[in-house]
Scaffold this motif. Structure first.
Motif, PDB file in Angstrom:
ATOM      1  N   HIS A  96       1.377 -15.485  -7.414  1.00  0.00           N
ATOM      2  CA  HIS A  96       2.182 -16.468  -6.670  1.00  0.00           C
ATOM      3  C   HIS A  96       1.406 -17.794  -6.672  1.00  0.00           C
ATOM      4  CE1 HIS A  96       3.860 -18.321  -2.990  1.00  0.00           C
ATOM      5  NE2 HIS A  96       4.874 -17.482  -3.099  1.00  0.00           N
ATOM      6  N   VAL A 132       0.599  -6.528  -4.949  1.00  0.00           N
ATOM      7  CA  VAL A 132       1.937  -6.282  -5.490  1.00  0.00           C
ATOM      8  C   VAL A 132       2.514  -7.631  -5.916  1.00  0.00           C
ATOM      9  CG1 VAL A 132       4.298  -5.565  -4.901  1.00  0.00           C
ATOM     10  CG2 VAL A 132       2.362  -4.261  -4.014  1.00  0.00           C
ATOM     11  N   ASN A 162       5.208 -10.399  -6.397  1.00  0.00           N
ATOM     12  CA  ASN A 162       6.440 -10.744  -5.682  1.00  0.00           C
ATOM     13  C   ASN A 162       7.627 -10.871  -6.620  1.00  0.00           C
ATOM     14  OD1 ASN A 162       5.230 -13.194  -6.695  1.00  0.00           O
ATOM     15  ND2 ASN A 162       6.739 -14.336  -5.513  1.00  0.00           N
ATOM     16  N   ALA A 194       0.049 -10.070   0.400  1.00  0.00           N
ATOM     17  CA  ALA A 194       1.292 -10.582   1.011  1.00  0.00           C
ATOM     18  C   ALA A 194       2.489  -9.671   0.730  1.00  0.00           C
ATOM     19  CB  ALA A 194       1.582 -12.004   0.521  1.00  0.00           C
TER      20      ALA A 194
HETATM   21  N1  PLP Z   1       1.288 -14.216  -2.219  1.00  0.00           N
HETATM   22  C1  PLP Z   1       2.409 -13.597  -2.586  1.00  0.00           C
HETATM   23  C2  PLP Z   1       2.328 -12.484  -3.603  1.00  0.00           C
HETATM   24  C3  PLP Z   1       3.633 -13.978  -2.051  1.00  0.00           C
HETATM   25  O1  PLP Z   1       4.753 -13.356  -2.422  1.00  0.00           O
HETATM   26  C4  PLP Z   1       3.653 -15.027  -1.096  1.00  0.00           C
HETATM   27  C5  PLP Z   1       4.934 -15.490  -0.550  1.00  0.00           C
HETATM   28  O2  PLP Z   1       5.996 -15.169  -1.007  1.00  0.00           O
HETATM   29  C6  PLP Z   1       2.453 -15.628  -0.720  1.00  0.00           C
HETATM   30  C7  PLP Z   1       1.283 -15.198  -1.298  1.00  0.00           C
HETATM   31  C8  PLP Z   1       2.407 -16.714   0.283  1.00  0.00           C
HETATM   32  O3  PLP Z   1       2.798 -16.228   1.531  1.00  0.00           O
HETATM   33  P1  PLP Z   1       3.060 -17.248   2.737  1.00  0.00           P
HETATM   34  O4  PLP Z   1       4.051 -18.245   2.221  1.00  0.00           O
HETATM   35  O5  PLP Z   1       3.599 -16.387   3.822  1.00  0.00           O
HETATM   36  O6  PLP Z   1       1.752 -17.863   3.066  1.00  0.00           O
END
Ligand code: PLP
Length: 406
Positions: free
Chosen positions: A123, A173, A175, A202
């Motif tokens: 991400h 995992v 997203n 996350a």
């Molecule tokens: N990492 C992953 C794999 C995510 O899917 C997300 C958000 O969708 C994040 C980090 C960031 O999360 P947040 O926006 O809640 O800080």
């Protein structure tokens, strides 16, 4: 004992809502889950029954809030099996946790020519902070590739890791692909070469029992709003010896020991990393979310979601022109797809008008989209309140959309 989904659904009042006069069917839990009444009540209770700024006041309400806030730290410690409560830092989410490490650990331990490894399926939250760190320190960012079906080429780490490698930052995992990554293997490989590992949980924490001691990860981050908790809260776990050696990230009240105009000394862990009035309402709501998940049982949640994943994958594959991105052997309940040449936004718009909340676009993973040479996908993500009937309805709605657009 299996779970009673209809009873669980009653915990989520928003599921009774209609959109465009149609039942609201929510398939966007990877973006943010819905919140059960137990969490909503916990949040309301703070404002109506014991509002007070924690750690600061000497008055009754402030003490009550402090107790409730610190009690959640113990809950999180237990939830991820951290060795000590000092290693749990409350943040506003996974993004802030990663930034905290990128700035603080990065400041202290990354120097020119050092290397940081991320993966092709990260991400943006686990890409951009490392890019910026690399720019600040003239460090090098390396990328662990994936194969077409969406699995990491873990063996490639043997080539990527060099004596200059300081950190691997990787998701538990994906997203987009739903891939459950072999983080235990990655951590073992990294530690064998003295490389630290940050796990972005996350998208993992809500599906997989997480034990930071067993994993032996150096850092782990997650967000409350993706695990049935409130927005604006998350956690960073870090090994005590590392957190102790790291400089503060944000500064201000609470993170100090003594301030004078000559200089400042800093508070002990975890407060060194919790500057300013904490988001105590959300933290207490997160505690209620952890209770909620524990009461159902993460194993049962995972088993039910897996059943939904298998069912949805099978049904979706029966649609002509269906292309699923992410066919890893080990998957969490996330499915990204395209149908024929239909643009994901068009598909998303039609589904929206029929009452379905799905995610469309690049999912904050543009490098991954480049890897597949696509601009985006449609993504459904399944949670404890979804049902097979909803999946059937979605499949019908996709077929209708294909009949119109295809
Ligand atoms: N990492 C992953 C794999 C995510 O899917 C997300 C958000 O969708 C994040 C980090 C960031 O999360 P947040 O926006 O809640 O800080």
């Amino acid at each position: 004992m299996s779970i009673d989904i209809q009873t669980i659904r009653k915990d989520f009042p928003i599921l009774e809502k209609q959109v465009y006069g149609k039942p609201y069917i929510y398939f966007d839990s990877a973006a943010t889950t819905l919140r059960p009444v137990q969490v909503l009540n916990a949040v309301t209770k703070i404002y109506t029954e014991f509002n007070g700024n924690p750690h600061r006041g000497s008055h009754y309400m402030s003490n009550q809030t402090t107790l409730a806030y610190e009690n959640v730290r113990d809950k999180v410690q237990k939830f991820i099996n951290a060795p000590t409560r000092e290693e749990i830092i409350f943040t506003k989410g996974a993004t802030e946790g990663i930034n905290l490490v990128a700035y603080s650990f990065g400041d202290a331990f990354i120097t020119e020519g050092d290397e940081i490894i991320i993966s092709e399926m990260e991400h943006h939250a686990n890409i951009v902070p490392w890019q910026l760190l690399a720019q600040r320190k003239k460090a090098i960012l390396k990328v662990l590739p994936i194969i077409d079906k969406g699995e990491l080429i873990v063996s490639e780490l043997d080539n990527l890791i060099t004596p200059k490698t300081k950190l691997i930052a990787i998701n538990m995992v994906s997203n987009v692909l739903g891939t459950v990554n072999p983080i235990q293997d990655i951590i073992e490989k990294a530690h064998a070469k003295n490389v630290k590992v940050l796990i972005d949980a996350a998208q993992g924490i809500q599906h997989i029992k997480t034990d930071v001691q067993k994993l032996d990860c150096d850092f782990l981050v997650f967000s409350g709003h993706k695990m049935y908790g409130p927005t604006g809260v998350g956690c960073l776990y870090g090994k005590k010896e590392l957190l102790d050696a790291m400089p503060p990230f944000l500064s201000g009240g609470e993170m100090i020991d003594k301030v004078s105009f000559k200089g400042t000394t800093f508070n002990k862990l975890p407060y060194k990393f919790e500057a300013g009035t904490p988001n105590f309402t959300e933290v207490i709501g997160l505690g209620a979310a952890i209770d909620y998940v524990n009461n159902i049982g993460l194993d049962k949640i995972a088993a039910y979601e897996h059943e939904l994943l298998e069912y949805a994958s099978l049904k979706l594959k029966q649609i002509d022109g269906m292309r699923i991105f992410g066919e890893a052997i080990s998957k969490a309940s996330v499915i990204s797809f395209l149908v024929g040449s239909i643009h994901p936004y068009d598909m998303g718009m039609f589904l929206d008008k029929m009452g379905f909340a799905v995610r469309t676009g690049h999912h904050c993973a543009e490098p991954l989209m480049d890897r597949y040479r696509i601009s985006g996908t449609v993504r459904i993500s399944l949670a404890i309140y979804n049902t097979k009937e909803e999946i059937d309805q979605l499949v019908d709605a996709i077929k209708k959309t294909v009949a119109i657009l295809g």
